[in-house]
Design a protein around this motif. Structure first.
Motif: not given
Length: 152
Positions: A55-56, A92-97, A103-104, A108-109
């Protein structure tokens, strides 16, 4: 800052994440290259990310972008690092939280990876496009429902 200092900071306190990532960002941006010490820092960033600091990503993004941009040649020749970068985007796309802003940042990454690693990140492009498309459709659908409720 020595890798040991970065490790201690990353493992002992979430309050300092932003500052550590800013230091790494500043050092790699000023040098316009990634030193062996900074690659050790990348390993620590990745392990910290995997240990629950996903989340960071927004705070990590400038530093990670520098690793991709200024360390593209090393990333291309080190599959483990390239896979690590890909796995961070994937998480980042698999994690529900994970929320939309995170995700943006992942988009970018991934964009940076595709632009800086042409020919070396091709195996990831299909997955990136699939995740982006799903994310965009989901975002548009949820906004559409909101708009419809507002109209009635």
């Amino acid at each position: 800052m020595r890798p040991q200092d970065i490790f201690l900071t990353l493992t002992n306190g979430l309050d300092l994440y932003n500052e550590v990532f800013e230091i790494i960002d500043s050092c790699t941006f000023a040098a316009k290259s990634i030193s062996p010490t900074m690659w050790q820092a990348f390993e620590l960033i990745h392990s910290t990310f995997k240990a629950g600091a996903e989340l960071y990503l927004e705070d990590m993004l400038p530093a990670l972008d520098n690793f991709v941009q200024y360390g593209a040649q090393h990333l291309a020749s080190t599959p483990a690092y390239l896979d690590a970068m890909f796995s961070m985007v994937q998480d980042m796309f698999v994690d529900e939280k994970v929320g939309g802003v995170d995700r943006i940042c992942a988009c970018k990454l991934a964009e940076g990876m595709m632009l800086s690693l042409r020919g070396h990140a091709d195996q990831y492009v299909l997955a990136f496009v699939s995740w982006f498309t799903s994310f965009a459709i989901s975002a548009l659908t949820s906004h559409r429902s909101t708009w419809q409720c507002e109209l009635f």
